[in-house]
Design an enzyme around this catalytic site. Structure first.
Site, PDB file in Angstrom:
ATOM      1  N   HIS A  10       0.799  -1.221   0.000  1.00 21.02           N
ATOM      2  CA  HIS A  10       0.000   0.000   0.000  1.00 21.02           C
ATOM      3  C   HIS A  10       0.830   1.270   0.000  1.00 21.02           C
ATOM      4  O   HIS A  10       1.998   1.275   0.386  1.00 21.02           O
ATOM      5  CB  HIS A  10      -0.916   0.021   1.225  1.00 21.02           C
ATOM      6  N   HIS A 164     -10.004  -6.356   0.311  1.00 19.96           N
ATOM      7  CA  HIS A 164      -9.067  -6.051   1.396  1.00 19.96           C
ATOM      8  C   HIS A 164      -9.836  -5.684   2.666  1.00 19.96           C
ATOM      9  O   HIS A 164     -10.927  -5.130   2.596  1.00 19.96           O
ATOM     10  CB  HIS A 164      -8.162  -4.888   0.948  1.00 19.96           C
ATOM     11  N   ASP A 287       2.180  -6.910   2.720  1.00 17.96           N
ATOM     12  CA  ASP A 287       1.316  -5.935   3.402  1.00 17.96           C
ATOM     13  C   ASP A 287       2.121  -4.740   3.906  1.00 17.96           C
ATOM     14  O   ASP A 287       1.763  -4.107   4.895  1.00 17.96           O
ATOM     15  CB  ASP A 287       0.509  -6.560   4.549  1.00 17.96           C
TER      16      ASP A 287
HETATM   17 MN    MN Z   1      -3.230  -4.536   3.690  1.00 19.10          MN
END
Ligand code: MN
Length: 327
Positions: A10, A164, A287
């Protein structure tokens, strides 16, 4: 392993940067803020150091999904997507993109996905669970009938949809009252996302659109461990539960879902996922920036699976699913 591809990775734009802060104590917030804002610096250096050739990037959570004003949600999604497209353009061999979508309005979401895929070259969409639509208390899940045309667009564009996590709204989080530590990645994220995935399966969505590919992070949000019981507890009692879907839910799980290793760097959990869904449907992810690239890569590179499976999970499954070429 060299050449890994990671796809739950992200970034944030200024409009969404604060969304991620609630999950971290004060001293860690600055660190996460810096990680979220960086694409081509420390992130790229970590990728080089730990054998990650490419990250498919997505906006942080809950971001667009938590903006009840539909026009504002669409505006933030578009801004994030345009920003991401610029980053990808700088290093297309190292970064690719997932679209952020204002699911508050299914038509707007479908059009933005089409723009992102056809004009910006994105590889799919990553959506942070249900959306708050119109006001903060009105939540919409994507098994609802008004989302069928959106799903038809996803199927027609032939791109994956990453479901998500996000936290439930306070009304739906009362089970966690007095135990705020259960919110977020500790437990509530997985619970929330698994239920949403089960809703999609039971709704008949995958009978209507059998070519949809849904990705779940965190080794499948506990579904590999629980999916057999979902079907079995119904199997011996006729008409105990009825749902629109035509098949056992486990069949959709095995046919329409892919999992990633994001944030769940545990061999026992991987073994369970491999036994339930198979190595062809699992993909490496970290992540970042909410987990650590070294934790993910050091575990994955050494975990006791065959080199054939390591290559599939680390690289070739993603190259096939995202049409990145057969290397
Ligand atoms: Mn995530």
């Amino acid at each position: 392993m060299q050449g890994k591809i990671a796809l739950e990775e992200h970034f944030a734009i200024p409009e969404t940067a604060e969304d991620s802060m609630g999950y971290f104590p004060e001293p860690v917030q600055r660190e996460v803020r810096e990680r979220n804002a960086d694409i081509h610096g420390r992130r790229l250096a970590l990728m080089d150091e730990y054998g990650i050739e490419m990250m498919i990037l997505s906006l942080n959570a809950p971001a667009v999904q938590a903006i009840p004003d539909k026009a504002r949600a669409a505006e933030v999604a578009r801004k994030a997507n345009d920003f991401l497209a610029e980053q990808v353009q700088r290093r297309p061999g190292r970064f690719q993109g997932f679209a952020a979508l204002a699911m508050q309005d299914p038509d707007v979401a479908a059009r933005e996905l089409e723009r992102c895929v056809k004009e910006l070259g994105f590889r799919g969409a990553l959506v942070n669970g249900f959306s708050q639509a119109g006001d903060a208390e009105t939540v919409v899940y994507y098994d609802l009938p008004q989302y069928r045309p959106f799903w038809a667009t996803v199927e027609r564009l032939n791109v994956p949809f990453y479901l998500h996590p996000r936290n439930p709204v306070p009304r739906d989080a009362r089970i966690y009252d007095g135990h705020p530590w259960l919110l977020g990645p500790i437990w509530a994220f997985g619970q929330e996302t698994a239920v949403h995935a089960l809703r999609l399966m039971a709704s008949g969505l995958f009978d209507a659109h059998p070519r949809l590919n849904i990705i779940l992070g965190h080794m499948g949000e506990n579904l590999p461990y629980g999916i057999w019981r979902v079907d079995n507890s119904n199997a011996w009692i006729p008409n105990r539960n009825k749902w629109p879907a035509k098949k056992r839910l486990g069949e959709y799980f095995s046919s329409n879902f892919f999992l990633t290793t994001s944030g769940n760097f545990r061999t026992q959990a991987l073994m369970n996922a491999m036994l339930e869904i198979g190595a062809d449907r699992i993909m490496f992810s970290t992540d970042w920036p909410f987990e650590n690239v070294d934790h993910a890569a050091n575990w994955f590179d050494a975990c006791p699976i065959s080199e054939n499976d390591r290559f599939k999970i680390g690289r070739s499954n993603a190259r096939r699913l995202f049409k990145l070429g057969n290397e």
